[in-house]
Write a protein that holds these residues in place. Structure first.
Motif, short mmCIF file in Angstrom:
data_model
loop_
_atom_site.label_atom_id
_atom_site.label_comp_id
_atom_site.label_asym_id
_atom_site.label_seq_id
_atom_site.Cartn_x
_atom_site.Cartn_y
_atom_site.Cartn_z
N GLY A 62 0.82 -1.22 0.00
CA GLY A 62 0.00 0.00 0.00
C GLY A 62 0.85 1.26 0.00
N CYS A 63 1.91 1.26 0.80
CA CYS A 63 2.82 2.41 0.83
C CYS A 63 3.49 2.62 -0.52
CB CYS A 63 3.89 2.22 1.90
SG CYS A 63 3.32 2.44 3.58
N LEU A 64 3.93 1.53 -1.16
CA LEU A 64 4.59 1.65 -2.46
C LEU A 64 3.65 2.13 -3.54
CD1 LEU A 64 6.92 -1.47 -2.44
CD2 LEU A 64 7.59 0.93 -2.31
N VAL A 65 2.43 1.64 -3.54
CA VAL A 65 1.45 2.09 -4.54
C VAL A 65 1.14 3.58 -4.33
CG1 VAL A 65 -0.96 1.86 -5.29
CG2 VAL A 65 0.45 -0.18 -4.97
N ALA A 66 0.95 3.98 -3.08
CA ALA A 66 0.69 5.39 -2.79
C ALA A 66 1.89 6.26 -3.18
CB ALA A 66 0.36 5.58 -1.30
N ILE A 70 1.88 9.21 -6.02
CA ILE A 70 2.27 10.59 -5.67
C ILE A 70 3.45 11.03 -6.53
CG2 ILE A 70 3.31 12.00 -3.85
CD1 ILE A 70 1.43 10.49 -1.91
N TRP A 71 4.38 10.13 -6.77
CA TRP A 71 5.55 10.46 -7.60
C TRP A 71 5.12 10.84 -9.01
CZ3 TRP A 71 9.76 6.40 -9.21
CH2 TRP A 71 10.86 7.06 -9.73
N ILE A 72 4.23 10.06 -9.58
CA ILE A 72 3.75 10.37 -10.93
C ILE A 72 2.97 11.69 -10.94
CG2 ILE A 72 2.14 9.64 -12.74
CD1 ILE A 72 3.01 6.75 -12.10
N LEU A 73 2.09 11.88 -9.97
CA LEU A 73 1.31 13.12 -9.90
C LEU A 73 2.20 14.33 -9.67
CD1 LEU A 73 -1.77 11.90 -7.83
CD2 LEU A 73 -1.69 12.41 -10.28
N ASP A 74 3.26 14.17 -8.91
CA ASP A 74 4.19 15.27 -8.66
C ASP A 74 4.98 15.60 -9.92
OD1 ASP A 74 5.47 17.17 -6.87
OD2 ASP A 74 7.23 15.88 -6.99
N ASN A 75 5.47 14.57 -10.61
CA ASN A 75 6.27 14.81 -11.82
C ASN A 75 5.45 15.34 -12.99
OD1 ASN A 75 8.72 14.17 -10.74
ND2 ASN A 75 8.75 12.09 -11.48
N THR A 76 4.19 15.00 -13.04
CA THR A 76 3.34 15.49 -14.13
C THR A 76 2.70 16.83 -13.76
OG1 THR A 76 1.47 14.18 -13.31
CG2 THR A 76 2.84 13.19 -15.05
N VAL A 91 6.94 13.33 0.35
CA VAL A 91 5.98 12.29 0.73
C VAL A 91 6.40 10.95 0.12
CG1 VAL A 91 3.57 11.56 0.56
CG2 VAL A 91 4.11 13.95 1.02
N TRP A 92 6.90 10.98 -1.11
CA TRP A 92 7.38 9.77 -1.77
C TRP A 92 8.48 9.13 -0.93
CZ3 TRP A 92 12.20 8.42 -3.73
CH2 TRP A 92 12.24 7.24 -4.48
N HIS A 93 9.44 9.94 -0.46
CA HIS A 93 10.53 9.40 0.35
C HIS A 93 10.01 8.81 1.67
CE1 HIS A 93 14.25 10.23 -1.75
NE2 HIS A 93 13.73 11.38 -2.16
N ILE A 94 9.08 9.48 2.29
CA ILE A 94 8.53 8.99 3.56
C ILE A 94 7.80 7.66 3.35
CG2 ILE A 94 6.79 9.46 5.34
CD1 ILE A 94 7.61 12.48 5.00
N ALA A 97 10.25 4.82 2.59
CA ALA A 97 10.94 4.44 3.83
C ALA A 97 10.02 3.59 4.71
CB ALA A 97 11.40 5.68 4.59
N ALA A 98 8.75 3.97 4.79
CA ALA A 98 7.78 3.19 5.55
C ALA A 98 7.63 1.79 4.94
CB ALA A 98 6.43 3.90 5.59
N ALA A 99 7.60 1.72 3.61
CA ALA A 99 7.49 0.42 2.93
C ALA A 99 8.71 -0.45 3.25
CB ALA A 99 7.35 0.61 1.43
N ALA A 100 9.90 0.14 3.24
CA ALA A 100 11.11 -0.62 3.56
C ALA A 100 11.05 -1.15 5.00
CB ALA A 100 12.35 0.25 3.36
N GLY A 101 10.59 -0.31 5.91
CA GLY A 101 10.45 -0.74 7.30
C GLY A 101 9.44 -1.86 7.45
#
Length: 113
Positions: A62-66, A70-76, A91-94, A97-101
């Motif tokens: 869920g974190c990775l999909v979100a 957000i990454w795509i919406l930010d870049n576009t 937000v992408w970095h946060i 990082a949550a997904a990695a944890g």
């Protein structure tokens, strides 16, 4: 040892691609890595049937999909406010990082017989 060598080689190749190609391909690589990871996890879960706590895997997904969204919406520039205190890239970095944890906790939850 083979895994470590393959991991290092894969990261060298990915680093080369990321730093020597168009920035837009980074999003495609990130999406591809998520898809490959999901396929591998699915194969492992059905073949080996490890005893793990799945909620952490689903939380990481869920974190990775979100984060990817957000990454795509930010870049576009759909979700882009340069003067805002909260930036899509941050937000992408946060979220990643949550997904990695969560993935760490997921792998750590495996019970061995």
């Amino acid at each position: 040892m083979q895994f470590i060598i393959a991991y290092i080689i894969a990261n060298i190749i990915l680093a080369y691609i990321i730093f020597n190609t168009e920035p837009s391909i980074r999003q495609q690589i990130f999406g591809l890595l998520i898809a490959v990871t999901l396929v591998l996890e699915t194969i492992i879960r059905f073949k080996i049937k490890p005893q793990v706590t799945s909620k952490f895997l689903y939380g990481a997904l869920g974190c990775l999909v979100a984060a990817y969204t957000i990454w795509i919406l930010d870049n576009t520039r759909v979700l882009c406010a340069p003067t805002s205190l909260l930036q899509g890239h941050a937000v992408w970095h946060i979220l990643t990082a949550a997904a990695a944890g969560l993935m760490f906790v997921y792998y750590r939850s495996e019970k061995f017989s």
